[in-house]
Scaffold this motif. Structure first.
Motif, mmCIF file in Angstrom:
data_model
loop_
_atom_site.group_PDB
_atom_site.id
_atom_site.type_symbol
_atom_site.label_atom_id
_atom_site.label_comp_id
_atom_site.label_asym_id
_atom_site.label_seq_id
_atom_site.Cartn_x
_atom_site.Cartn_y
_atom_site.Cartn_z
ATOM 1 N N THR A 1 0.711 -1.402 0.303
ATOM 2 C CA THR A 1 -0.192 -0.071 -0.520
ATOM 3 C C THR A 1 0.794 1.535 -0.122
ATOM 4 O O THR A 1 0.445 2.832 -0.071
ATOM 5 N N ASP B 1 6.616 2.592 -3.021
ATOM 6 C CA ASP B 1 6.845 1.808 -3.847
ATOM 7 C C ASP B 1 6.146 0.199 -4.483
ATOM 8 O O ASP B 1 6.409 -0.181 -4.800
ATOM 9 N N ARG C 1 -1.858 -5.132 6.342
ATOM 10 C CA ARG C 1 -2.450 -5.165 7.921
ATOM 11 C C ARG C 1 -3.635 -4.428 7.738
ATOM 12 O O ARG C 1 -4.339 -3.864 7.406
ATOM 13 N N SER D 1 8.548 4.142 7.494
ATOM 14 C CA SER D 1 9.513 4.718 7.055
ATOM 15 C C SER D 1 9.918 6.319 7.017
ATOM 16 O O SER D 1 10.423 6.932 6.586
ATOM 17 N N TYR E 1 15.457 5.445 13.245
ATOM 18 C CA TYR E 1 15.174 4.595 11.422
ATOM 19 C C TYR E 1 15.999 3.789 11.127
ATOM 20 O O TYR E 1 16.329 2.426 10.650
ATOM 21 N N LYS F 1 17.461 -0.057 9.773
ATOM 22 C CA LYS F 1 18.131 -0.509 8.798
ATOM 23 C C LYS F 1 19.047 -1.406 8.910
ATOM 24 O O LYS F 1 19.102 -2.584 8.203
#
Ligand code: NAP
Ligand code: GDD
Length: 355
Positions: free
Chosen positions: A34, A37, A57, A106, A171, A175
Motif C-alpha cells: 500500500t 514503492d 495490515r 519509513s 530508523y 535499517k
C-alpha cells in the motif's frame, strides 16, 4: 486475469545441446504494497506477468488508494511484520518465488518518537520474514529495502556498497540491523537474500509528510490560493533524489541475477532542500522567498546532512541507470499536485492544505 506476458524460466536440456524457454508465471509477495514503492513494484510485476500477492495490515479503514487501479489483479493477504504467525501464513499461502520486504515505519522523525516500535517493524520485522521463508520455502528469493539513511554521518562521498554505515536516527539504526540480518541469512543458510541500498526516491504517490511532496503539494496550494506559506525545517540538507518508478526496476533486477548481491541505487547527483524549493516554486512562476518559512520545530535531533550515491555497480552488473532526473522529477510532482487539487476543487471538495 493476469496479463498475457509471462515471466520466463529457462529449462536447460543439455543432452540435445539447446534450451527451451518455458513460460512460467512467477509468484511474488510484496510487503508494504500500500506504500509508494509497493504500488509501483506491483504494477511492474504485473506487467512482467507475475502473480502478485500483497500483504496488508488490518486498519479501521482501507488505505488502498495507491493500488486501487490494479487491485483486481492482486491477491491481498492480511498480515503484519509484528506477527510471526501471520508471516508464516502469508508464505505458506502465496508460496512465492520472490518476496519484496518493503514494509517499514519509513518516516525518519517518527522514529525518535517511537524508537522501540520502529525497531520492531523496520528491524526485527525483516528477521521474522526471513525465518518464515527459511522454515517454509527456503528457495524463495528475498529483497530487503535497505536505505541510504544507514550512511547517516557519511564516512566517504559518494557512498557505495563498501562505505561504512553511521546511522543518525532510530530508523537508520533499525535499517542497519535489517540489512545485516539479510546478509547473515544469506551467509548462514545460503538463502538468495539481497539488500538494495536505495537513496531517496520520490513520486506523485509520495507520502505528504516527506519533504519533496510537502514542497510540491505546498507550492501547488499556494499557487491556487489555498495556502499563504509553507513551513520547512533544514533547507541546507542535501539528498540524492530519484524517481520511485526507476528504483523499483532495480529491485526486480536484483532478484533476477545468478548470484545474490547487494547494490546501491542512486542518481549520482545531490541537491539541497532549498534547490528543490526553488525548482518547484519557479515552475509555478512563484518566488519561494515570499512564502517559505523555517520552523525550528521541524529540525531533527541529529541530521543527515549530505547523501550522494554511486550506482556504478548497479549499472555494470544489472544494466540499471536512472531515467528521470531531478528537474523532471520536481516538475512531475508539482504538476501532479496542481492537477490533483484542481480536480478536487472542480468536484466541489475543498482540499485541506497541510502546509
Ligand atoms: P511508505 O510509502 O511509507 O510505505 C510503507 C509501507 O509499509 C506501507 O504499505 C505500510 O502499510 C507498510 N507497513 C508499515 N508497518 C507495517 C507493519 N507493521 N506490517 C505490515 N506493513 C507495514 O514507504 P516507501 O517510500 O514505499 O518505502 C518502501 C520501503 O523502502 C520502506 O521499507 C522504506 O523504509 C524503504 N526505503 C524508502 C526510500 C524512499 O526514499 N522512499 C529509500 C530507501 C529505503 P500501511 O499502508 O498500512 O501504513
Ligand atoms: N520531512 C521533512 N519535512 N523533511 C524536511 C523538512 C520538512 O518540513 N524540512 C527540511 N527537511 C529535510 C530533512 O531534515 C531531511 O534532511 C531532508 O529534508 C529529507 O527529509 P525526508 O523527505 O523526510 O526524507 P529522509 O531523507 O529523512 O528519509 C527518506 O529517505 C530515506 C533514504 O535516505 C525516507 O524515505 C526514508 O524511509 C528513506 O530510508
Amino acid at each position: 486475469m493476469f496479463p498475457s506476458v509471462r515471466a520466463e524460466a529457462c529449462l536447460q536440456l543439455p543432452s540435445k545441446g539447446y534450451s527451451i524457454i518455458q513460460r512460467v508465471p512467477k509468484t511474488a509477495l510484496i510487503t508494504g504494497i500500500t506504500g509508494q514503492d509497493g504500488s509501483y513494484l506491483a504494477e511492474l510485476l504485473l506487467q512482467k506477468g507475475c502473480r502478485v500477492f500483497g500483504m496488508i495490515r488490518r486498519s479501521s479503514y482501507e488505505k488502498l488508494d495507491r493500488i486501487a487501479h490494479i487491485e483486481k489483479d492482486l491477491e491481498l493477504i492480511q498480515g503484519d511484520l509484528l506477527d510471526q504467525n501471520s508471516l508464516h501464513n502469508a508464505i505458506a499461502l502465496a508460496r512465492p518465488d520472490e518476496v519484496y520486504n518493503l514494509a517499514a515505519m519509513s518516516f525518519v522523525p517518527t522514529s525518535w518518537n517511537q524508537p522501540v516500535l520502529t525497531g520492531e517493524f523496520t528491524g526485527l520485522g525483516a528477521t521474522r520474514l526471513l525465518e518464515a521463508i527459511r522454515q517454509i520455502k527456503p528457495d524463495t528469493r528475498f529483497y530487503q529495502a535497505s536505505s541510504s539513511e544507514m550512511f547517516g554521518k557519511v564516512r566517504q562521498t559518494p557512498q557505495n556498497e563498501d562505505t561504512a554505515f553511521y546511522p543518525r536516527s532510530p530508523y537508520g539504526v533499525a535499517k542497519v540491523y535489517a540489512h545485516f540480518i539479510t546478509v547473515n541469512y544469506r551467509e548462514s543458510y545460503n538463502l538468495f537474500a539481497v539488500s538494495g541500498i536505495l537513496f531517496n526516491h520520490e513520486s506523485p504517490r509520495r507520502g505528504l509528510e516527506f519533504v519533496s511532496r510537502k514542497i510540491s503539494y505546498g507550492a501547488a496550494c499556494i499557487k491556487l490560493g489555498l495556502a499563504q506559506s509553507l513551513s520547512l525545517g533544514n533547507l541546507e540538507a542535501r539528498r540524492d533524489w530519484g524517481y520511485a518508478g526507476d528504483y523499483v526496476r532495480a529491485m526486480w533486477l536484483m532478484l533476477q541475477q545468478d548470484r545474490p548481491e547487494d547494490f546501491v541505487i542512486a542518481t549520482g547527483a545531490s541537491h539541497s532542500v532549498s534547490e528543490f524549493v526553488e525548482s518547484a516554486f519557479s515552475h509555478l512562476g512563484l518566488d519561494w522567498h515570499d512564502y517559505v518559512k523555517v520552523d525550528p520545530k521541524l529540525l531533527r535531533p541529529a541530521e543527515v546532512h549530505h547523501l550522494l550515491g554511486d550506482h556504478g555497480k548497479a549499472e555494470r552488473v544489472l544494466g540499471w541507470k536512472p531515467e528521470v532526473r531531478f528537474e523532471q522529477l520536481v516538475k512531475m510532482m508539482v504538476d501532479a499536485d496542481l492537477a490533483l487539487l484542481q480536480r478536487q476543487i472542480s468536484a466541489g471538495n475543498s482540499p485541506a492544505p497541510r502546509v
